[in-house]
Each structure stands twice: as C-alpha cells, then as structure tokens.
Scaffold this motif. Sequence first.
Motif, PDB file in Angstrom:
ATOM      1  N   THR A   1      -3.210  -1.053  -5.944  1.00  0.00           N
ATOM      2  CA  THR A   1      -3.488  -1.719  -4.417  1.00  0.00           C
ATOM      3  C   THR A   1      -4.726  -2.337  -4.769  1.00  0.00           C
ATOM      4  O   THR A   1      -4.999  -3.684  -4.426  1.00  0.00           O
ATOM      5  CB  THR A   1      -3.138  -1.010  -3.407  1.00  0.00           C
TER       6      THR A   1
ATOM      7  N   HIS B   1       0.862  -1.249   0.001  1.00  0.00           N
ATOM      8  CA  HIS B   1      -0.050   0.040   0.119  1.00  0.00           C
ATOM      9  C   HIS B   1       0.980   1.068   0.035  1.00  0.00           C
ATOM     10  O   HIS B   1       0.469   2.438  -0.433  1.00  0.00           O
ATOM     11  CB  HIS B   1      -0.881   0.027   1.401  1.00  0.00           C
TER      12      HIS B   1
ATOM     13  N   LYS C   1       1.240   1.361  -5.153  1.00  0.00           N
ATOM     14  CA  LYS C   1       0.348   2.203  -4.676  1.00  0.00           C
ATOM     15  C   LYS C   1      -1.150   2.254  -5.155  1.00  0.00           C
ATOM     16  O   LYS C   1      -2.120   2.109  -4.828  1.00  0.00           O
ATOM     17  CB  LYS C   1       0.610   3.485  -4.029  1.00  0.00           C
TER      18      LYS C   1
END
Length: 165
Positions: free
Chosen positions: A27, A18, A24
């Motif tokens: 995710t 994450h 990111k």
Amino acid sequence: MKKYLPALVAGFGAGVLHVVPLTKSLTCCLVVPIAAFIAIMLDQRANNLTGEYELKKGAMLGLLTGIFAALFGSFFDLFITFVTKNNDIITAFNELNSVLDSFPVPNHIKEEVINLMQSVVESIKETGFSALYALSVIFNNFIVNSIFGVIGGIVGTKILNARNS
C-alpha cells in the motif's frame, strides 16, 4: 468539491486496498503513489487540461489522495478488526518474543513491550478495539500515505507532462 473529487475517488480505492491481504503490504510504496497518479489523470480529464500540469498542483493532489487513502484505510482496518476481533497483530504476537530476543535492549524493556502488546491483543480479542492500536494505525497511515502520496503526485505529474509534450 469538484477539485477534491479525483483525490477522494483515488484515495477511496487505495483505502479499500489497505485491507486486501495481498496488497496490504504494498500500500505505502506502490498503491498510494499509483492512486495519486490516477487522481492527477482524473483531474486532467475532468478539467480538459491538455498542456503542462503544474507540479505544485500534482503534489497537492497527491497529498490529498494520501490523506483520503489514510482516512478510508484506517476506517476499514479498524472496522474489520472491530467486527472480526482479529487482525495481523494477534497472529504475529506469538513471534514477538523471538524478535525481541534479537534486540540488544535490557530485559525490563522487553517485558514492558510484551506487556503492552499483550494488553492490545487482549483488548482486540475481547472488545474488537484497542485505543493504542487505533492510534498507531491512524498515525502511521496518515504520515506514510501523505508522504508517498506527494511522491506519487510529483512523479505522476512528471510522467504526464512528459507524455503531453
């Protein structure tokens, strides 16, 4: 505890991803479903299951993986924000005015949004913590990761069952 361990391990891995800059943005739609699939594979190997894996059990394991991923991901995100006093909101705040100008909403609403975001940015810069930011991160992660964890659990169960047949 043994039945929650695969979801905990896979959820921890997804939670760590994450906060990694390149993963990111992937995710919710990629990392969490893959983590749910990995949790099902770990559970299948830990319990020496060779036959059909129950769809309900796969969905539940995916949900738990999503919840653990949200828990760890939120913690790491908030902790890194607290320590560094910097995050993506601070870097993107300057572009907020141009984005808000494209929305067909009254000016007083745009000003309220800017004031609210300004207070979040100032809180993060000063103390490293903003209650509004923390609530939004936690709420968003729990909802989105739970949904995609269930989807990953169902799809992963179907894939494993097709491979085992």
